[in-house]
Design a protein around this motif. Structure first.
Motif: not given
Length: 477
Positions: A187-188, A190-192, A194, A196-197, A199, A203, A225
């Motif tokens: 998760v970290d 993927a967040t780093g 970017g 977002t889709t 993630l 979720t 994305n």
């Protein structure tokens, strides 16, 4: 008399000489390393030496040393390089006091070497046991560490009691096992990156993130994305929610996402020219390597590219890809969907009317499927007690027309509908009024009776089913 004079003169000269010697100051001993460092303002070096128990006495008592002493600015630059705000954090980044001792020992040669003693190139074994390269070009002296970084001697030949100090403008680094920063979790990472889709999709599946984080080993092929945007366009979906609806719901989304995850670690260097992996979804994925290019092929034969490889995570590795991979999806036909929804009376009616094949074989259909309760209400309104009595009451042709009035020969998800009322053609040859108001959809029959869609967007192999709470009636003769 002359002999006595000469003796007196000699005695006077000796007394004068003795008095002169008493007036000359005695030679002062050279300062020790700590005193020189204090005088030169090398406070950070002193603090570092003090941080290693016993190091200062060891250096002070050594028979002969040459110390390459970094300035405070040199230590400040080292703090910046290691993203440390103070000496304590720097020690932590280096891996503790033991590694700090190795670093400081790398600045000390157990011999005396003034600048004038140096050759053009010199290799000295330091107290840490590693070799240090010192070069001299005229009055310029430089020192090269194990990383190939070069420090300049900015003040040479400061004599100390047991050797010499050369002040340098850089902290020298030996070969050292630095502590590794903990790898981020999926998760970290993927967040780093970017993503977002991706993630948002993970979720949306309850518990999936925890499952992936809890696996011992994973390789994730993570769509960008832009890859998800292309998938939205391909499925004529405006957002992730619509995409989920078009592929058959959350269960199929979980299958799609699981198809991007291999329960093993495979860095790009581990890959053969052609590789087949069984994914978390239970289906096989093909990965090919050609030179530096890595591609992934899904169940539909679609091939995407790895655009960023080998992103390390705590339980594996992530490869970023430029497309969304599609597995084989479990999408029911209309009969299977009606069975799962327990629309038993509708199924009986379709079977009695002989419409099953027509619905299964149609290219595209949208079915407004009445619940059992809806059929019960119709039976009560017509004062009949069974489907057979309904057929007897209305006639077989009329019942067929009623059922056909629930079927539109096109695919229309709820979000495909325009806002407001619209007339849609049915298999009965008569238009049905369908009205959308925000997220609510209603259907109105020929008699003007309106019913609600109580479960929308149930995907079937050739279209979509919307469950309604009434039986819509066409014009009946």
């Amino acid at each position: 008399m002359k002999k006595i004079f000469n003796l007196l003169l000699a005695g006077a000269i000796l007394l004068f000489a003795a008095s002169c010697q008493e007036d000359e100051p005695a030679p002062q001993p050279a300062p020790d390393l700590v005193q020189v460092a204090n005088a030169a303002g090398l406070t950070t070096l002193l603090a570092a030496v003090e941080a290693v128990p016993g190091l200062a006495p060891t250096l002070l008592n050594a028979q002969a040393i040459t110390v390459f002493a970094p300035t405070n600015d040199a230590f400040a630059n080292a703090l910046t390089a290691f993203e440390a705000s103070n000496l304590g954090e720097l020690v932590e980044k280096l891996g503790g006091v033991e590694n700090l001792e190795i670093v400081l020992g790398f600045h000390v040669v157990p011999a005396v070497a003034f600048a004038a003693d140096l050759n053009a190139t010199n290799s000295f074994t330091t107290v840490s046991g590693q070799a240090l390269t010192v070069a001299r070009n005229g009055n310029v002296v430089t020192v090269t560490d194990a990383n190939g970084d070069v420090a300049n001697v900015v003040a040479a030949d400061v004599a100390i009691a047991n050797g010499v100090v050369h002040v340098i403008d850089r902290v020298l680094l030996p070969e050292i096992d630095l502590p590794q920063e903990p790898a981020p979790n999926l998760v970290d990472a993927a967040t780093g990156a970017g993503l977002t889709t991706l993630l948002a999709a993970v979720t949306a599946v309850d518990g999936l993130a925890g499952t992936l984080l809890g696996l011992d080993e994973i390789t994730v092929f993570a769509p960008t994305n832009d890859a998800f945007a292309a998938a939205l366009e391909a499925f004529n979906a405006a957002n992730l929610e619509q995409l989920v609806a078009r592929i058959g719901g959350i269960d199929n989304l979980e299958t799609v996402l699981g198809f991007h995850v291999v329960p093993a670690v495979a860095f790009s260097s581990d890959l053969q020219a052609s590789n087949t992996f069984t994914t978390v979804a239970g289906q096989e994925l093909t990965v090919n390597v050609s030179g530096s290019a890595v591609t992934v092929t899904d169940a539909t034969g679609n091939t995407v590219n790895v655009v960023a490889a080998d992103v390390v995570i705590e339980n594996g590795v992530v490869h970023v890809i430029d497309g969304v991979l599609l597995p084989e999806l479990n999408i029911p036909n209309v009969v299977e969907a009606a069975t799962a929804a327990e629309l038993t009376i509708l199924l009986e009616a379709v079977t009695a009317a002989g419409l099953g094949s027509a619905l299964l074989e149609a290219d595209e259909i949208t079915v407004f499927a009445p619940t059992n309760e809806a059929f019960g209400n119709l039976l009560a309104a017509l004062e009949v007690s069974s489907l057979e009595e309904l057929i007897d009451e209305l006639g077989a042709e009329a019942v067929i027309k009623v059922l056909q009035f629930h079927v539109v020969p096109a695919t229309a998800f709820s979000f495909d509908l325009a806002e407001g009322a619209q007339q849609v053609p049915t298999l009965a040859g008569e238009n049905l009024t369908v009205t959308r108001s925000g997220n609510s959809v209603t259907v109105t029959d020929a008699a003007g009776t309106t019913y609600n869609v109580v479960a929308a967007d149930v995907v079937i192999s050739n279209g979509v089913v919307h469950v309604i709470d009434g039986v819509v009636l066409p014009t009946l003769d």
